[in-house]
Design a protein around this motif. Structure first.
Motif, PDB file in Angstrom:
ATOM      1  N   SER A  47       0.847  -1.188   0.000  1.00 33.09           N
ATOM      2  CA  SER A  47       0.000   0.000   0.000  1.00 33.09           C
ATOM      3  C   SER A  47       0.884   1.240   0.000  1.00 33.09           C
ATOM      4  O   SER A  47       2.110   1.148   0.083  1.00 33.09           O
ATOM      5  N   ASP A  48       0.256   2.387  -0.052  1.00 31.06           N
ATOM      6  CA  ASP A  48       0.996   3.652   0.013  1.00 31.06           C
ATOM      7  C   ASP A  48       1.826   3.750   1.290  1.00 31.06           C
ATOM      8  O   ASP A  48       2.846   4.415   1.326  1.00 31.06           O
ATOM      9  N   LYS A  49       1.367   3.076   2.342  1.00 28.04           N
ATOM     10  CA  LYS A  49       2.078   3.106   3.621  1.00 28.04           C
ATOM     11  C   LYS A  49       3.129   1.998   3.719  1.00 28.04           C
ATOM     12  O   LYS A  49       3.681   1.768   4.779  1.00 28.04           O
TER      13      LYS A  49
ATOM     14  N   SER B 249       0.389  -3.423 -13.538  1.00 32.39           N
ATOM     15  CA  SER B 249       1.804  -3.324 -13.898  1.00 32.39           C
ATOM     16  C   SER B 249       2.586  -4.265 -12.989  1.00 32.39           C
ATOM     17  O   SER B 249       2.486  -4.153 -11.759  1.00 32.39           O
ATOM     18  N   VAL B 250       3.332  -5.207 -13.596  1.00 32.75           N
ATOM     19  CA  VAL B 250       4.085  -6.186 -12.811  1.00 32.75           C
ATOM     20  C   VAL B 250       5.505  -6.311 -13.348  1.00 32.75           C
ATOM     21  O   VAL B 250       5.779  -5.986 -14.506  1.00 32.75           O
ATOM     22  N   GLN B 251       6.376  -6.814 -12.483  1.00 34.06           N
ATOM     23  CA  GLN B 251       7.760  -7.078 -12.846  1.00 34.06           C
ATOM     24  C   GLN B 251       8.150  -8.424 -12.252  1.00 34.06           C
ATOM     25  O   GLN B 251       8.017  -8.632 -11.042  1.00 34.06           O
ATOM     26  N   GLN B 252       8.631  -9.350 -13.084  1.00 38.58           N
ATOM     27  CA  GLN B 252       9.049 -10.654 -12.581  1.00 38.58           C
ATOM     28  C   GLN B 252      10.337 -10.507 -11.780  1.00 38.58           C
ATOM     29  O   GLN B 252      11.297  -9.877 -12.236  1.00 38.58           O
ATOM     30  N   LEU B 253      10.353 -11.095 -10.569  1.00 40.71           N
ATOM     31  CA  LEU B 253      11.513 -11.010  -9.698  1.00 40.71           C
ATOM     32  C   LEU B 253      12.378 -12.254  -9.769  1.00 40.71           C
ATOM     33  O   LEU B 253      13.597 -12.171  -9.740  1.00 40.71           O
ATOM     34  N   GLY B 254      11.747 -13.421  -9.812  1.00 37.68           N
ATOM     35  CA  GLY B 254      12.521 -14.657  -9.856  1.00 37.68           C
ATOM     36  C   GLY B 254      11.772 -15.839  -9.273  1.00 37.68           C
ATOM     37  O   GLY B 254      10.667 -15.706  -8.759  1.00 37.68           O
ATOM     38  N   LEU B 255      12.425 -16.989  -9.361  1.00 39.70           N
ATOM     39  CA  LEU B 255      11.878 -18.262  -8.897  1.00 39.70           C
ATOM     40  C   LEU B 255      12.641 -18.698  -7.654  1.00 39.70           C
ATOM     41  O   LEU B 255      13.871 -18.584  -7.600  1.00 39.70           O
ATOM     42  N   LYS B 256      11.907 -19.193  -6.668  1.00 37.72           N
ATOM     43  CA  LYS B 256      12.530 -19.664  -5.434  1.00 37.72           C
ATOM     44  C   LYS B 256      11.876 -20.983  -5.038  1.00 37.72           C
ATOM     45  O   LYS B 256      10.669 -21.142  -5.192  1.00 37.72           O
TER      46      LYS B 256
ATOM     47  N   VAL C 108       4.169  -6.441  -7.912  1.00 37.19           N
ATOM     48  CA  VAL C 108       2.984  -5.807  -8.473  1.00 37.19           C
ATOM     49  C   VAL C 108       3.099  -4.314  -8.165  1.00 37.19           C
ATOM     50  O   VAL C 108       3.104  -3.914  -7.003  1.00 37.19           O
ATOM     51  N   ASN C 109       3.216  -3.516  -9.224  1.00 35.22           N
ATOM     52  CA  ASN C 109       3.448  -2.080  -9.057  1.00 35.22           C
ATOM     53  C   ASN C 109       2.166  -1.264  -8.930  1.00 35.22           C
ATOM     54  O   ASN C 109       2.155  -0.240  -8.257  1.00 35.22           O
TER      55      ASN C 109
END
Length: 160
Positions: free
Chosen positions: A16-18, A66-73, A96-97
């Motif tokens: 969230s914004d916070k 808007s999303v950005q893939q970070l990686g697999l764990k 998730v942006n």
């Protein structure tokens, strides 16, 4: 008895914004009664971003824009499930942006739904007693701004 159950899922990290983390109240599986990240298993022929969007919407009421893939764990831990004694959970993480929609504090229940609803939680309130390893990975990412994709093996795991 087979030793290993394998699972794969796609999960989103949204704040969230916070800077509070969006989590779901998990109702089934090895993370039940803990905070977990919104996400889950792809349906047949479903891509990872489509899975993320569907699961996010079903579990939180929000739709990632808007999303950005970070990686697999990979997370391995003892868990008795059907005929197995150990679980290997591979999780594909996305940042998730932005989202649209309204937060569902209680979700619609249907077969396969394992979320009772969603909420925002302060990072400092999340720990190994109340959160899944996925949430703790998200917390570390948000605190360090670095995604750690190294495999994690837990010698002990308690299903609450």
């Amino acid at each position: 008895m087979s030793q290993l159950h394998q699972a794969f899922g796609v999960y989103g990290i949204y704040t969230s914004d916070k800077s509070d983390l969006l989590v779901i109240h998990k109702t089934d599986g090895p993370y039940q009664h803990r905070y977990d990240l919104p996400g889950g298993t792809p349906e047949d022929f479903e891509g990872s971003q489509t899975t993320l969007s569907r699961e996010f919407r079903e579990e939180t009421g929000l739709r990632p824009m808007s999303v950005q893939q970070l990686g697999l764990k990979s997370f391995c831990y003892p868990w008795i499930f059907e005929q197995t004694t150990f679980n290997q959970h591979r999780a594909l993480f996305y940042r998730v942006n932005s989202v649209t929609g309204a937060l569902l504090e209680q979700t619609q229940q249907f077969e396969g739904q394992d979320s009772a609803g969603a909420t925002f939680i302060k990072l400092e309130a999340l720990n190994s007693e109340n959160a899944s390893p996925l949430v703790l990975t998200a917390k570390a990412y948000l605190e360090t701004h670095t995604f750690d994709d190294s495999d994690m093996t837990l010698e002990h795991w308690t299903v609450l």
